[in-house]
Design a protein around this motif. Structure first.
Motif, PDB file in Angstrom:
ATOM      1  N   ALA A 191       0.325  10.217  10.019  1.00 35.49           N
ATOM      2  CA  ALA A 191      -0.947  10.007  10.711  1.00 35.49           C
ATOM      3  C   ALA A 191      -1.130   8.541  11.091  1.00 35.49           C
ATOM      4  O   ALA A 191      -1.451   8.216  12.248  1.00 35.49           O
ATOM      5  N   SER A 192      -0.933   7.658  10.132  1.00 33.89           N
ATOM      6  CA  SER A 192      -1.179   6.241  10.400  1.00 33.89           C
ATOM      7  C   SER A 192      -0.135   5.649  11.329  1.00 33.89           C
ATOM      8  O   SER A 192      -0.447   4.822  12.194  1.00 33.89           O
ATOM      9  N   MET A 193       1.129   6.084  11.195  1.00 29.28           N
ATOM     10  CA  MET A 193       2.169   5.528  12.051  1.00 29.28           C
ATOM     11  C   MET A 193       2.045   6.012  13.491  1.00 29.28           C
ATOM     12  O   MET A 193       2.398   5.293  14.431  1.00 29.28           O
ATOM     13  N   GLY A 194       1.547   7.242  13.672  1.00 31.98           N
ATOM     14  CA  GLY A 194       1.308   7.705  15.033  1.00 31.98           C
ATOM     15  C   GLY A 194       0.310   6.805  15.740  1.00 31.98           C
ATOM     16  O   GLY A 194       0.512   6.387  16.886  1.00 31.98           O
ATOM     17  N   VAL A 195      -0.771   6.471  15.033  1.00 34.06           N
ATOM     18  CA  VAL A 195      -1.797   5.597  15.595  1.00 34.06           C
ATOM     19  C   VAL A 195      -1.267   4.172  15.769  1.00 34.06           C
ATOM     20  O   VAL A 195      -1.497   3.522  16.789  1.00 34.06           O
ATOM     21  N   THR A 196      -0.543   3.685  14.763  1.00 31.86           N
ATOM     22  CA  THR A 196      -0.049   2.305  14.825  1.00 31.86           C
ATOM     23  C   THR A 196       0.958   2.123  15.952  1.00 31.86           C
ATOM     24  O   THR A 196       0.935   1.111  16.667  1.00 31.86           O
ATOM     25  N   LEU A 197       1.843   3.087  16.135  1.00 37.73           N
ATOM     26  CA  LEU A 197       2.813   2.986  17.223  1.00 37.73           C
ATOM     27  C   LEU A 197       2.117   3.042  18.575  1.00 37.73           C
ATOM     28  O   LEU A 197       2.475   2.295  19.507  1.00 37.73           O
ATOM     29  N   LEU A 198       1.108   3.910  18.693  1.00 43.65           N
ATOM     30  CA  LEU A 198       0.343   3.988  19.937  1.00 43.65           C
ATOM     31  C   LEU A 198      -0.368   2.654  20.200  1.00 43.65           C
ATOM     32  O   LEU A 198      -0.403   2.158  21.337  1.00 43.65           O
ATOM     33  N   GLY A 233       1.880  11.196   0.662  1.00 42.14           N
ATOM     34  CA  GLY A 233       2.352   9.944   1.243  1.00 42.14           C
ATOM     35  C   GLY A 233       2.913  10.146   2.633  1.00 42.14           C
ATOM     36  O   GLY A 233       2.670   9.337   3.539  1.00 42.14           O
ATOM     37  N   LEU A 234       3.662  11.240   2.821  1.00 43.64           N
ATOM     38  CA  LEU A 234       4.244  11.522   4.139  1.00 43.64           C
ATOM     39  C   LEU A 234       3.154  11.845   5.158  1.00 43.64           C
ATOM     40  O   LEU A 234       3.226  11.409   6.314  1.00 43.64           O
ATOM     41  N   LEU A 235       2.137  12.611   4.737  1.00 43.12           N
ATOM     42  CA  LEU A 235       1.024  12.918   5.634  1.00 43.12           C
ATOM     43  C   LEU A 235       0.315  11.634   6.051  1.00 43.12           C
ATOM     44  O   LEU A 235      -0.017  11.440   7.230  1.00 43.12           O
ATOM     45  N   ASN A 236       0.101  10.772   5.084  1.00 39.82           N
ATOM     46  CA  ASN A 236      -0.492   9.459   5.355  1.00 39.82           C
ATOM     47  C   ASN A 236       0.371   8.668   6.326  1.00 39.82           C
ATOM     48  O   ASN A 236      -0.117   8.072   7.302  1.00 39.82           O
ATOM     49  N   LEU A 237       1.684   8.671   6.084  1.00 37.73           N
ATOM     50  CA  LEU A 237       2.615   7.922   6.928  1.00 37.73           C
ATOM     51  C   LEU A 237       2.601   8.429   8.368  1.00 37.73           C
ATOM     52  O   LEU A 237       2.495   7.644   9.315  1.00 37.73           O
ATOM     53  N   THR A 289       0.794  -1.220   0.000  1.00 33.13           N
ATOM     54  CA  THR A 289       0.000   0.000   0.000  1.00 33.13           C
ATOM     55  C   THR A 289       0.828   1.273   0.000  1.00 33.13           C
ATOM     56  O   THR A 289       0.656   2.142  -0.860  1.00 33.13           O
ATOM     57  N   PHE A 290       1.737   1.416   0.968  1.00 31.71           N
ATOM     58  CA  PHE A 290       2.474   2.669   1.083  1.00 31.71           C
ATOM     59  C   PHE A 290       3.365   2.918  -0.120  1.00 31.71           C
ATOM     60  O   PHE A 290       3.582   4.063  -0.523  1.00 31.71           O
ATOM     61  N   ASP A 291       3.906   1.868  -0.681  1.00 32.10           N
ATOM     62  CA  ASP A 291       4.730   1.981  -1.872  1.00 32.10           C
ATOM     63  C   ASP A 291       3.945   2.662  -2.989  1.00 32.10           C
ATOM     64  O   ASP A 291       4.422   3.621  -3.627  1.00 32.10           O
ATOM     65  N   LEU A 292       2.714   2.217  -3.216  1.00 30.59           N
ATOM     66  CA  LEU A 292       1.898   2.754  -4.301  1.00 30.59           C
ATOM     67  C   LEU A 292       1.310   4.117  -3.962  1.00 30.59           C
ATOM     68  O   LEU A 292       1.185   4.982  -4.838  1.00 30.59           O
ATOM     69  N   VAL A 293       0.922   4.326  -2.711  1.00 26.57           N
ATOM     70  CA  VAL A 293       0.355   5.620  -2.326  1.00 26.57           C
ATOM     71  C   VAL A 293       1.370   6.733  -2.541  1.00 26.57           C
ATOM     72  O   VAL A 293       1.048   7.803  -3.069  1.00 26.57           O
ATOM     73  N   ARG A 294       2.618   6.499  -2.150  1.00 23.93           N
ATOM     74  CA  ARG A 294       3.652   7.516  -2.337  1.00 23.93           C
ATOM     75  C   ARG A 294       3.878   7.784  -3.821  1.00 23.93           C
ATOM     76  O   ARG A 294       4.016   8.933  -4.249  1.00 23.93           O
ATOM     77  N   PRO A 339      -9.430   8.869   7.404  1.00 27.21           N
ATOM     78  CA  PRO A 339      -9.457   9.406   6.038  1.00 27.21           C
ATOM     79  C   PRO A 339      -8.095   9.355   5.354  1.00 27.21           C
ATOM     80  O   PRO A 339      -7.992   9.047   4.159  1.00 27.21           O
ATOM     81  N   LEU A 340      -7.031   9.673   6.106  1.00 30.76           N
ATOM     82  CA  LEU A 340      -5.688   9.673   5.522  1.00 30.76           C
ATOM     83  C   LEU A 340      -5.205   8.258   5.217  1.00 30.76           C
ATOM     84  O   LEU A 340      -4.290   8.070   4.417  1.00 30.76           O
ATOM     85  N   THR A 341      -5.828   7.285   5.831  1.00 34.72           N
ATOM     86  CA  THR A 341      -5.449   5.885   5.601  1.00 34.72           C
ATOM     87  C   THR A 341      -6.198   5.279   4.426  1.00 34.72           C
ATOM     88  O   THR A 341      -5.604   4.679   3.528  1.00 34.72           O
ATOM     89  N   TYR A 342      -7.512   5.444   4.422  1.00 37.78           N
ATOM     90  CA  TYR A 342      -8.348   4.696   3.492  1.00 37.78           C
ATOM     91  C   TYR A 342      -8.627   5.401   2.171  1.00 37.78           C
ATOM     92  O   TYR A 342      -8.790   4.741   1.144  1.00 37.78           O
ATOM     93  N   LEU A 343      -8.702   6.716   2.170  1.00 36.36           N
ATOM     94  CA  LEU A 343      -9.004   7.409   0.911  1.00 36.36           C
ATOM     95  C   LEU A 343      -7.909   7.209  -0.141  1.00 36.36           C
ATOM     96  O   LEU A 343      -8.218   7.001  -1.322  1.00 36.36           O
ATOM     97  N   PRO A 344      -6.617   7.257   0.218  1.00 39.82           N
ATOM     98  CA  PRO A 344      -5.589   6.955  -0.797  1.00 39.82           C
ATOM     99  C   PRO A 344      -5.700   5.541  -1.375  1.00 39.82           C
ATOM    100  O   PRO A 344      -5.417   5.331  -2.554  1.00 39.82           O
ATOM    101  N   ILE A 345      -6.115   4.579  -0.547  1.00 41.42           N
ATOM    102  CA  ILE A 345      -6.295   3.218  -1.060  1.00 41.42           C
ATOM    103  C   ILE A 345      -7.382   3.185  -2.123  1.00 41.42           C
ATOM    104  O   ILE A 345      -7.260   2.513  -3.159  1.00 41.42           O
ATOM    105  N   LEU A 346      -8.449   3.959  -1.890  1.00 38.38           N
ATOM    106  CA  LEU A 346      -9.535   4.045  -2.871  1.00 38.38           C
ATOM    107  C   LEU A 346      -9.036   4.615  -4.193  1.00 38.38           C
ATOM    108  O   LEU A 346      -9.411   4.134  -5.275  1.00 38.38           O
ATOM    109  N   VAL A 347      -8.167   5.624  -4.120  1.00 37.04           N
ATOM    110  CA  VAL A 347      -7.614   6.221  -5.339  1.00 37.04           C
ATOM    111  C   VAL A 347      -6.790   5.192  -6.116  1.00 37.04           C
ATOM    112  O   VAL A 347      -6.948   5.019  -7.332  1.00 37.04           O
TER     113      VAL A 347
END
Length: 410
Positions: free
Chosen positions: A86-93, A80-84, A67-72, A355-363
């Motif tokens: 946001a999602s990594m902050g949540v994932t690390l938590l 891609g960095l904004l996505n990274l 996913t991240f490879d293609l989103v960037r 939104p920052l996680t799933y909307l790029p996947i939709l694109v």
């Protein structure tokens, strides 16, 4: 038999995603306070994660890239960095919360303070991430997590008024003694717990690790449409059990021990043993998922070599990120911060990051450059658009509701 084990990745993702420490706590809290009146939110989360996980898995199978490879590449390094971030902050938590959850499960089993287990759990997680094969990770912890089916058995044994529970589930009715803001806060938290971002990152990256191709699309869909609904059913069983035991007494759930009390009440010592195995399997499996997701996402964004099947010397930066994530989790937990509090924050911030996680996947899933004839069809796009709107509403409402309700305290 090979086909049966092929769905193990989906089962692990479902148990680790739907029934991790966040879901255990959130569903138990919701059941104790609201009964099954928010069951529709869990069902909505099940459908939503199925829609986006199927897209994410299909992207991995068709393109052979995560996913991240293609989103960037598709949306540019800025998005891609904004996505990274946001999602990594949540994932690390979430990773911190999962390691804390494993330690709490061991505390329940031994009566030894969870703080003494935190470094041990962290080392074990790191060893598993570094050395254990992917198929072992899938099967062992997926099957251990399935012990949480004991909640469904306990719910049956507790003998609830099934008519009342079904009525609660289908009417979406707020209890009279609760405010709408608190009700909405827990709805957002429940939705965030069901759709945590790391689920799709782990799922798609795991597909790449296992070399999925177009011929594996059927297996991937079995993973999604068997695994995630299973997690949703277990979530409802947890909420139903705590609603029967705690809601009539007006007792709030604030510890992992309280989450397991309905099983102890219904099934005695054997039930306690089984539920502790389930707690350990689900939280340890989720710790592995979230830890890998941190490494996957950062390595994919920066274009580093990554993967459990890649020799550590070849993917040194990927494994260094895993190690740093483990160390960070230990440092946070050794401050004596309550892992349950960390969990509560993680599910709310998960809703914010959606939104920052799933909307790029939709694109990406609609881009014929990557997907060819396997782009989203009308049904997938219609469902994804509806869920995109729901996701945005949940993200916008999360912080105001958290502040107004003081994290659900009213």
């Amino acid at each position: 038999m090979k086909g049966l084990f092929a769905v193990a990745l989906g089962i692990l993702t479902a148990i680790g995603g739907f029934v991790d420490i966040g879901d255990l706590v959130t569903n138990a809290q919701v059941g104790a306070r609201f009964g099954l009146s928010l069951a529709v939110v869990t069902l909505l989360g099940v459908l939503g994660i199925c829609v986006f996980a199927e897209m994410s898995g299909r992207v991995a199978a068709v393109s052979g890239r995560a996913t991240f490879d293609l989103v960037r590449e598709r949306l540019g390094p800025g998005v891609g960095l904004l996505n990274l971030v946001a999602s990594m902050g949540v994932t690390l938590l979430t990773f911190v919360a999962e390691i804390g959850g494993v330690a709490l499960a061991l505390e329940l089993a031994s009566s030894v303070s969870y703080l003494l287990f935190v470094p041990v759990v962290a080392v074990l997680v790191w060893i598993v991430l570094w050395r254990v094969k992917f198929d072992v990770l899938e099967n062992v912890f997926g099957l251990l997590g399935l012990a949480l089916i004991v909640f469904a058995v306990a719910l049956w044994q507790l003998g609830p008024d099934w008519g009342q529970m079904v009525s609660e589930a289908v009417t979406f009715a707020k209890p009279q003694d609760e405010t709408w803001t608190v009700y909405a806060y827990y709805a957002v938290a429940l939705f965030g717990a069901a759709m945590t971002p790391y689920e799709v990152f782990f799922f798609s990256s795991g597909g790449v690790e296992e070399h999925w191709s177009v011929k594996d699309l059927r297996t991937m869909r079995l993973n999604v449409f068997i695994g995630f609904p299973l997690g949703g059913l277990l979530s409802l069983a947890i909420a139903g059990s705590t609603s029967v035991l705690f809601q009539p007494e007006g007792v709030d759930v604030s510890t992992l021990g309280q989450v397991g009390m309905p099983v102890a009440e219904a099934l005695g010592t054997i039930g306690v043993v089984v539920v502790l195995v389930g707690f350990f399997g689900a939280t340890f499996g989720a710790a592995c998922e979230t830890g890998l997701s941190v490494g996957y996402s950062i390595a994919q964004y920066f274009g580093w070599q990554w993967g459990k099947y890649v020799r550590p010397l070849t993917a040194a930066r990927f494994h260094a990120v895993l190690l740093l994530a483990v160390v960070a989790a230990v440092l946070v937990l050794m401050t004596t911060v309550d892992p349950i509090t960390v969990t509560e924050f993680s599910v709310v911030f998960s809703a914010i990051a959606l939104p920052l996680t799933y909307l790029p996947i939709l694109v990406v899933a609609n881009d014929r450059t990557y997907m060819g004839e396997h782009v989203n069809g009308p049904v997938a796009n219609t469902l994804a658009t509806v869920f995109a709107a729901v996701i945005v509403v949940a993200a916008v409402a999360a912080i105001p509701l958290m502040v107004i309700t003081r994290m659900g305290q009213g």
